[in-house]
Design a protein around this motif. Structure first.
Motif, mmCIF file in Angstrom:
data_model
loop_
_atom_site.group_PDB
_atom_site.id
_atom_site.type_symbol
_atom_site.label_atom_id
_atom_site.label_comp_id
_atom_site.label_asym_id
_atom_site.label_seq_id
_atom_site.Cartn_x
_atom_site.Cartn_y
_atom_site.Cartn_z
ATOM 1 N N ALA A 137 72.513 20.787 42.397
ATOM 2 C CA ALA A 137 71.960 21.959 43.069
ATOM 3 C C ALA A 137 70.868 21.552 44.058
ATOM 4 O O ALA A 137 70.803 22.079 45.171
ATOM 5 C CB ALA A 137 71.408 22.938 42.039
ATOM 6 N N GLN A 138 70.029 20.630 43.663
ATOM 7 C CA GLN A 138 68.971 20.179 44.562
ATOM 8 C C GLN A 138 69.544 19.440 45.759
ATOM 9 O O GLN A 138 69.068 19.577 46.887
ATOM 10 C CB GLN A 138 67.992 19.276 43.808
ATOM 11 C CG GLN A 138 67.087 20.024 42.846
ATOM 12 C CD GLN A 138 65.977 19.155 42.306
ATOM 13 O OE1 GLN A 138 65.662 18.098 42.846
ATOM 14 N NE2 GLN A 138 65.370 19.582 41.218
ATOM 15 N N ALA A 139 70.577 18.654 45.520
ATOM 16 C CA ALA A 139 71.143 17.838 46.595
ATOM 17 C C ALA A 139 72.056 18.627 47.527
ATOM 18 O O ALA A 139 72.073 18.385 48.742
ATOM 19 C CB ALA A 139 71.921 16.659 45.985
ATOM 20 N N GLU A 140 72.811 19.587 46.985
ATOM 21 C CA GLU A 140 73.847 20.253 47.763
ATOM 22 C C GLU A 140 73.542 21.708 48.111
ATOM 23 O O GLU A 140 74.115 22.250 49.060
ATOM 24 C CB GLU A 140 75.179 20.203 46.995
ATOM 25 C CG GLU A 140 75.635 18.795 46.645
ATOM 26 C CD GLU A 140 76.848 18.792 45.736
ATOM 27 O OE1 GLU A 140 77.662 19.744 45.846
ATOM 28 O OE2 GLU A 140 76.982 17.880 44.902
ATOM 29 N N GLY A 141 72.679 22.344 47.322
ATOM 30 C CA GLY A 141 72.353 23.733 47.578
ATOM 31 C C GLY A 141 73.207 24.707 46.785
ATOM 32 O O GLY A 141 74.297 24.360 46.298
#
Length: 300
Positions: A137-141
């Motif tokens: 989630a942090q890396a891809e949104g």
């Protein structure tokens, strides 16, 4: 992968007082009145007011109100912890005092439905699965993970906004850990803690313009009392942006001002707009989810 656990509540809590309503609608003042009339204990039912670190921006009761009546479950959760509804319900069981009227007050609809309808059983999530999806989630949104969820569990995905990263991650965690949709687990409910039939259940339904004016006045007061410094202090901790506390209304807007993205007047205007939008969502939720057992009253 685990079956729903047995009911853990042995009985129902009778004659509780439930006060729900949108932000800034006067719930706390009504709760204080009942506390004085009934020798009651006020129990927080707002998912933001459980956290320490943002007393002003989450509109927690001030010292005057706290000293005027017995308040429980306010500001006891560390901001770096994602405090769940299940944890809140367990904590409620620990603070309900025999012989004292429990007065639940807040704006989080799920807290009230967990009290009156029972909480959905959920499987345990292994730490490696939790870390995997939160890292993605942090890396891809959120939008990217919503697309993943749409492929794997389209029914759940259709019920979630593609910007709601917390719930999207939760759905993916549950799906991977249990090989069942989160919708399956939400249908497995435990015995409710509160007996709604004997409760005094009130939902405040304010007139929209009057509420908007109250929201504006309250946010101005927050700023006078130090909301900007409060926001700066929390943001300096560099917490995980997916944590619930990071969704506190006003935090993002004041953070944008601190980062030089726009003026303080623009930040305040945006925060007031966001608060009005949130209040509208709350009112819609209460209107659609609360049945005839709830007494509808105007804003005091």
């Amino acid at each position: 992968m685990g079956e729903p656990k047995a009911n853990r509540h042995e009985g129902l809590l009778k004659n509780a007082i439930l006060i729900a309503g949108p932000t800034a609608s006067g719930k706390s003042a009504l709760a204080l009145r009942f506390a004085h009339e009934r020798d009651g204990v006020i129990i927080n039912a707002d998912s933001m007011q459980v956290y320490d670190g943002l007393r002003l921006l989450t509109a927690r009761p001030d010292d005057v109100d706290l000293n005027a009546a017995d308040h429980r479950l306010y500001g006891h959760g560390p901001p770096e912890h994602a405090y769940s509804t299940a944890e809140w319900l367990r904590d409620v069981e620990g603070v309900v005092l025999k012989g004292r009227a429990p007065i639940f007050v807040g704006g989080t609809g799920l807290y009230f439905t967990s009290l009156t309808e029972g909480l959905s059983s959920m499987p345990a999530i292994p730490s490696e699965i939790r870390a995997h999806w939160r890292g993605r989630a942090q890396a891809e949104g959120a939008a990217s993970l919503h697309a993943v969820l749409s492929e794997r569990d389209p029914e759940t995905a259709a019920r979630l906004r593609n910007t709601d990263g917390q719930r999207i991650v939760r759905a993916l965690e549950v799906l991977e850990a249990s090989e069942r949709s989160i919708l399956h687990w939400q249908q497995q409910r435990e015995t409710p803690l509160v007996d709604l039939a004997s409760a005094r259940a009130i939902v405040i339904e304010p007139e929209r313009q009057a509420l908007a004016e109250r929201i504006a006045r309250r946010f101005d007061l927050m700023m006078e009392q130090g909301a900007l410094a409060e926001a700066e202090s929390l943001l300096s901790r560099k917490l995980d942006p997916l944590l619930p506390i990071m969704k506190a209304i006003g935090l993002r807007e004041l953070g944008a001002y601190l980062d030089g993205e726009f003026s303080i007047d623009e930040a305040i205007s945006r925060a007031k707009t966001a608060t009005r939008q949130y209040a509208k969502r709350q009112m819609t939720w209460f209107r659609n989810q609360f049945g005839p057992e709830w007494q509808r009253v105007p804003m005091g």
